[in-house]
Design a protein around this motif. Structure first.
Motif, PDB file in Angstrom:
ATOM      1  N   PRO A   1     -49.408   0.205  84.694  1.00  0.00           N
ATOM      2  CA  PRO A   1     -49.630  -0.840  85.706  1.00  0.00           C
ATOM      3  C   PRO A   1     -51.015  -0.710  86.324  1.00  0.00           C
ATOM      4  O   PRO A   1     -51.379   0.355  86.827  1.00  0.00           O
ATOM      5  CB  PRO A   1     -48.535  -0.577  86.734  1.00  0.00           C
ATOM      6  CG  PRO A   1     -48.278   0.899  86.639  1.00  0.00           C
ATOM      7  CD  PRO A   1     -48.478   1.254  85.197  1.00  0.00           C
ATOM      8  N   LEU A   2     -51.762  -1.792  86.310  1.00  0.00           N
ATOM      9  CA  LEU A   2     -53.148  -1.734  86.747  1.00  0.00           C
ATOM     10  C   LEU A   2     -53.298  -1.787  88.257  1.00  0.00           C
ATOM     11  O   LEU A   2     -54.101  -1.053  88.838  1.00  0.00           O
ATOM     12  CB  LEU A   2     -53.932  -2.883  86.098  1.00  0.00           C
ATOM     13  CG  LEU A   2     -55.427  -2.951  86.425  1.00  0.00           C
ATOM     14  CD1 LEU A   2     -56.146  -1.689  85.977  1.00  0.00           C
ATOM     15  CD2 LEU A   2     -56.059  -4.178  85.769  1.00  0.00           C
ATOM     16  N   LEU A   3     -52.539  -2.684  88.927  1.00  0.00           N
ATOM     17  CA  LEU A   3     -52.727  -2.893  90.365  1.00  0.00           C
ATOM     18  C   LEU A   3     -51.374  -2.866  91.068  1.00  0.00           C
ATOM     19  O   LEU A   3     -50.578  -3.801  90.944  1.00  0.00           O
ATOM     20  CB  LEU A   3     -53.438  -4.231  90.601  1.00  0.00           C
ATOM     21  CG  LEU A   3     -53.789  -4.590  92.047  1.00  0.00           C
ATOM     22  CD1 LEU A   3     -54.617  -3.493  92.714  1.00  0.00           C
ATOM     23  CD2 LEU A   3     -54.531  -5.921  92.097  1.00  0.00           C
ATOM     24  N   CYS A   4     -51.135  -1.790  91.811  1.00  0.00           N
ATOM     25  CA  CYS A   4     -49.846  -1.557  92.460  1.00  0.00           C
ATOM     26  C   CYS A   4     -49.915  -1.815  93.959  1.00  0.00           C
ATOM     27  O   CYS A   4     -50.936  -1.524  94.604  1.00  0.00           O
ATOM     28  CB  CYS A   4     -49.407  -0.107  92.256  1.00  0.00           C
ATOM     29  SG  CYS A   4     -49.102   0.370  90.544  1.00  0.00           S
ATOM     30  N   VAL A   5     -48.830  -2.338  94.518  1.00  0.00           N
ATOM     31  CA  VAL A   5     -48.671  -2.375  95.974  1.00  0.00           C
ATOM     32  C   VAL A   5     -48.280  -0.963  96.411  1.00  0.00           C
ATOM     33  O   VAL A   5     -47.249  -0.445  96.004  1.00  0.00           O
ATOM     34  CB  VAL A   5     -47.590  -3.377  96.396  1.00  0.00           C
ATOM     35  CG1 VAL A   5     -47.402  -3.359  97.917  1.00  0.00           C
ATOM     36  CG2 VAL A   5     -47.948  -4.782  95.923  1.00  0.00           C
ATOM     37  N   THR A   6     -49.113  -0.341  97.223  1.00  0.00           N
ATOM     38  CA  THR A   6     -48.886   1.048  97.608  1.00  0.00           C
ATOM     39  C   THR A   6     -48.528   1.220  99.076  1.00  0.00           C
ATOM     40  O   THR A   6     -48.023   2.271  99.460  1.00  0.00           O
ATOM     41  CB  THR A   6     -50.138   1.891  97.303  1.00  0.00           C
ATOM     42  OG1 THR A   6     -51.287   1.296  97.943  1.00  0.00           O
ATOM     43  CG2 THR A   6     -50.393   1.960  95.795  1.00  0.00           C
ATOM     44  N   ASN A   7     -48.796   0.215  99.886  1.00  0.00           N
ATOM     45  CA  ASN A   7     -48.527   0.352 101.320  1.00  0.00           C
ATOM     46  C   ASN A   7     -48.280  -1.023 101.923  1.00  0.00           C
ATOM     47  O   ASN A   7     -49.149  -1.896 101.856  1.00  0.00           O
ATOM     48  CB  ASN A   7     -49.712   1.021 102.019  1.00  0.00           C
ATOM     49  CG  ASN A   7     -49.388   1.455 103.432  1.00  0.00           C
ATOM     50  OD1 ASN A   7     -48.260   1.290 103.899  1.00  0.00           O
ATOM     51  ND2 ASN A   7     -50.363   2.016 104.118  1.00  0.00           N
ATOM     52  N   VAL A   8     -47.103  -1.242 102.473  1.00  0.00           N
ATOM     53  CA  VAL A   8     -46.812  -2.480 103.187  1.00  0.00           C
ATOM     54  C   VAL A   8     -46.983  -2.220 104.677  1.00  0.00           C
ATOM     55  O   VAL A   8     -46.308  -1.380 105.251  1.00  0.00           O
ATOM     56  CB  VAL A   8     -45.387  -2.976 102.887  1.00  0.00           C
ATOM     57  CG1 VAL A   8     -45.057  -4.194 103.726  1.00  0.00           C
ATOM     58  CG2 VAL A   8     -45.259  -3.310 101.412  1.00  0.00           C
ATOM     59  N   PHE A   9     -47.915  -2.945 105.304  1.00  0.00           N
ATOM     60  CA  PHE A   9     -48.179  -2.750 106.725  1.00  0.00           C
ATOM     61  C   PHE A   9     -47.153  -3.493 107.586  1.00  0.00           C
ATOM     62  O   PHE A   9     -46.632  -2.941 108.544  1.00  0.00           O
ATOM     63  CB  PHE A   9     -49.590  -3.221 107.074  1.00  0.00           C
ATOM     64  CG  PHE A   9     -50.671  -2.581 106.253  1.00  0.00           C
ATOM     65  CD1 PHE A   9     -50.694  -1.210 106.031  1.00  0.00           C
ATOM     66  CD2 PHE A   9     -51.674  -3.346 105.683  1.00  0.00           C
ATOM     67  CE1 PHE A   9     -51.693  -0.618 105.275  1.00  0.00           C
ATOM     68  CE2 PHE A   9     -52.680  -2.778 104.932  1.00  0.00           C
ATOM     69  CZ  PHE A   9     -52.697  -1.416 104.721  1.00  0.00           C
ATOM     70  N   ASP A  10     -46.876  -4.752 107.234  1.00  0.00           N
ATOM     71  CA  ASP A  10     -45.950  -5.547 108.047  1.00  0.00           C
ATOM     72  C   ASP A  10     -45.378  -6.689 107.206  1.00  0.00           C
ATOM     73  O   ASP A  10     -45.984  -7.122 106.221  1.00  0.00           O
ATOM     74  CB  ASP A  10     -46.663  -6.115 109.273  1.00  0.00           C
ATOM     75  CG  ASP A  10     -45.704  -6.512 110.388  1.00  0.00           C
ATOM     76  OD1 ASP A  10     -44.508  -6.181 110.290  1.00  0.00           O
ATOM     77  OD2 ASP A  10     -46.150  -7.142 111.358  1.00  0.00           O
ATOM     78  N   ILE A  11     -44.211  -7.168 107.627  1.00  0.00           N
ATOM     79  CA  ILE A  11     -43.524  -8.283 106.990  1.00  0.00           C
ATOM     80  C   ILE A  11     -43.137  -9.257 108.095  1.00  0.00           C
ATOM     81  O   ILE A  11     -42.455  -8.873 109.042  1.00  0.00           O
ATOM     82  CB  ILE A  11     -42.260  -7.813 106.242  1.00  0.00           C
ATOM     83  CG1 ILE A  11     -42.602  -6.736 105.220  1.00  0.00           C
ATOM     84  CG2 ILE A  11     -41.569  -9.001 105.578  1.00  0.00           C
ATOM     85  CD1 ILE A  11     -41.373  -6.024 104.660  1.00  0.00           C
ATOM     86  N   ALA A  12     -43.548 -10.503 107.980  1.00  0.00           N
ATOM     87  CA  ALA A  12     -43.323 -11.468 109.060  1.00  0.00           C
ATOM     88  C   ALA A  12     -41.848 -11.628 109.380  1.00  0.00           C
ATOM     89  O   ALA A  12     -41.446 -11.628 110.547  1.00  0.00           O
ATOM     90  CB  ALA A  12     -43.937 -12.817 108.694  1.00  0.00           C
ATOM     91  N   SER A  13     -41.004 -11.775 108.362  1.00  0.00           N
ATOM     92  CA  SER A  13     -39.578 -12.015 108.587  1.00  0.00           C
ATOM     93  C   SER A  13     -38.827 -10.749 108.941  1.00  0.00           C
ATOM     94  O   SER A  13     -37.750 -10.803 109.512  1.00  0.00           O
ATOM     95  CB  SER A  13     -38.945 -12.630 107.337  1.00  0.00           C
ATOM     96  OG  SER A  13     -38.923 -11.680 106.278  1.00  0.00           O
ATOM     97  N   GLY A  14     -39.366  -9.596 108.590  1.00  0.00           N
ATOM     98  CA  GLY A  14     -38.680  -8.324 108.791  1.00  0.00           C
ATOM     99  C   GLY A  14     -37.821  -7.925 107.616  1.00  0.00           C
ATOM    100  O   GLY A  14     -37.566  -6.748 107.403  1.00  0.00           O
ATOM    101  N   ASP A  15     -37.359  -8.891 106.809  1.00  0.00           N
ATOM    102  CA  ASP A  15     -36.465  -8.557 105.703  1.00  0.00           C
ATOM    103  C   ASP A  15     -36.857  -9.246 104.400  1.00  0.00           C
ATOM    104  O   ASP A  15     -36.148  -9.158 103.405  1.00  0.00           O
ATOM    105  CB  ASP A  15     -35.021  -8.930 106.050  1.00  0.00           C
ATOM    106  CG  ASP A  15     -34.853 -10.409 106.397  1.00  0.00           C
ATOM    107  OD1 ASP A  15     -35.839 -11.173 106.244  1.00  0.00           O
ATOM    108  OD2 ASP A  15     -33.755 -10.797 106.811  1.00  0.00           O
ATOM    109  N   LEU A  16     -37.993  -9.930 104.398  1.00  0.00           N
ATOM    110  CA  LEU A  16     -38.490 -10.632 103.220  1.00  0.00           C
ATOM    111  C   LEU A  16     -37.471 -11.576 102.604  1.00  0.00           C
ATOM    112  O   LEU A  16     -37.320 -11.650 101.395  1.00  0.00           O
ATOM    113  CB  LEU A  16     -39.042  -9.639 102.195  1.00  0.00           C
ATOM    114  CG  LEU A  16     -40.486  -9.300 102.524  1.00  0.00           C
ATOM    115  CD1 LEU A  16     -40.951  -8.077 101.765  1.00  0.00           C
ATOM    116  CD2 LEU A  16     -41.397 -10.466 102.223  1.00  0.00           C
ATOM    117  N   SER A  17     -36.819 -12.323 103.471  1.00  0.00           N
ATOM    118  CA  SER A  17     -35.850 -13.336 103.032  1.00  0.00           C
ATOM    119  C   SER A  17     -36.521 -14.693 102.798  1.00  0.00           C
ATOM    120  O   SER A  17     -35.830 -15.669 102.518  1.00  0.00           O
ATOM    121  CB  SER A  17     -34.739 -13.475 104.061  1.00  0.00           C
ATOM    122  OG  SER A  17     -35.287 -13.726 105.349  1.00  0.00           O
ATOM    123  N   LEU A  18     -37.839 -14.751 102.922  1.00  0.00           N
ATOM    124  CA  LEU A  18     -38.597 -15.995 102.751  1.00  0.00           C
ATOM    125  C   LEU A  18     -38.051 -17.127 103.618  1.00  0.00           C
ATOM    126  O   LEU A  18     -37.741 -18.218 103.134  1.00  0.00           O
ATOM    127  CB  LEU A  18     -38.608 -16.438 101.278  1.00  0.00           C
ATOM    128  CG  LEU A  18     -39.051 -15.438 100.208  1.00  0.00           C
ATOM    129  CD1 LEU A  18     -39.144 -16.139  98.862  1.00  0.00           C
ATOM    130  CD2 LEU A  18     -40.344 -14.760 100.548  1.00  0.00           C
TER     131      LEU A  18
END
Length: 248
Positions: free
Chosen positions: A226-243
């Motif tokens: 894998p070339l480009l990984c998500v390594t750190n999530v700072f914040d999520i607007a919904s809190g639970d990523l339910s879109l």
């Protein structure tokens, strides 16, 4: 395989655990989020929305602090290079912006990364060199998928498998990734991030679901899939990523 809204929500909730964001209030399709003291104010989302304004869709995030002043520490090489990003994961099919259909989670992102340039069509700093602008904020469409090779339950920007020729947008930057460099107009002012997406560039329905995320990504030390990984999530607007957001 087509990815349902439930699959997207479940996948993102699983792979992006650890972001310090909790209950939220939804209003008129927008996402209102509480401040999170443990998150850098520059990446602490308090509001996210997507609205139609004339001939454009406006993707917005508001944060607790001032936006756009930070960038990853310069690494000096591509291997291990860091990326900061404001991201809007959506329910849209990847085909909506010119990728092969049903590839993963189509997301708009505003990114910065001082060690490489992935916008070969644009000269962001106006110095006549189109290949030295990674340290300037710029826009992308990306397709995100889970890959345990990035860490258990982590996401990555989807790799293009060697020997395959999937359908890609005309502004694809010729990287082996499902990434597009469309050069959208944007602004980073005070506490607000705005990206202006021309409706004429899109092939998707007027209404879709979305969320807001601030995150750090990193190029693999071996510079291969894998070339480009998500390594750190700072914040999520919904809190639970339910879109929960709805475009308007």
């Amino acid at each position: 395989m087509k990815m349902s809204h439930l699959f997207i929500a479940t996948t993102l909730t699983t792979v992006l655990l650890g972001a310090d964001s909790y209950a939220h209030n939804k209003h008129q399709g927008h996402i209102k989020a509480p401040m999170s003291p443990s998150v850098d104010p520059e990446f602490d989302i308090v509001h996210a929305k997507v609205i139609t304004q004339g001939s454009h869709l406006i993707f917005q995030q508001a944060v607790a602090g001032k936006v756009g002043g930070k960038q990853p520490e310069k690494n000096g090489q591509l291997a291990g290079a860091g990326v900061y990003s404001y991201v809007w994961p959506t329910s849209l099919n990847s085909s909506a912006v010119g990728f092969e259909a049903d590839q993963g989670i189509l997301s708009l992102a505003l990114t910065i990364h001082p060690d490489f340039d992935d916008t070969p069509l644009y000269d962001e700093d106006g110095d006549g060199n189109k290949s030295n602008d990674g340290d300037k904020w710029h826009s992308h469409w990306v397709v995100l998928v889970p890959d345990d090779a990035c860490g258990k339950g982590a996401l990555k920007v989807k790799d293009i498998a060697q020997g395959t020729s999937p359908k890609l947008p005309i502004t694809w930057p010729k990287l082996p990734l499902f990434i597009d460099s469309p050069g959208f107009d944007f602004s980073l002012e005070k506490s607000e991030v705005l990206v202006r997406v021309p409706l004429s560039s899109l092939g998707f329905p007027e209404n879709f679901s979305f969320d807001g995320v601030t995150a750090g990504l990193k190029i693999n030390q071996q510079v291969h899939a894998p070339l480009l990984c998500v390594t750190n999530v700072f914040d999520i607007a919904s809190g639970d990523l339910s879109l929960p957001g709805k475009s308007q």
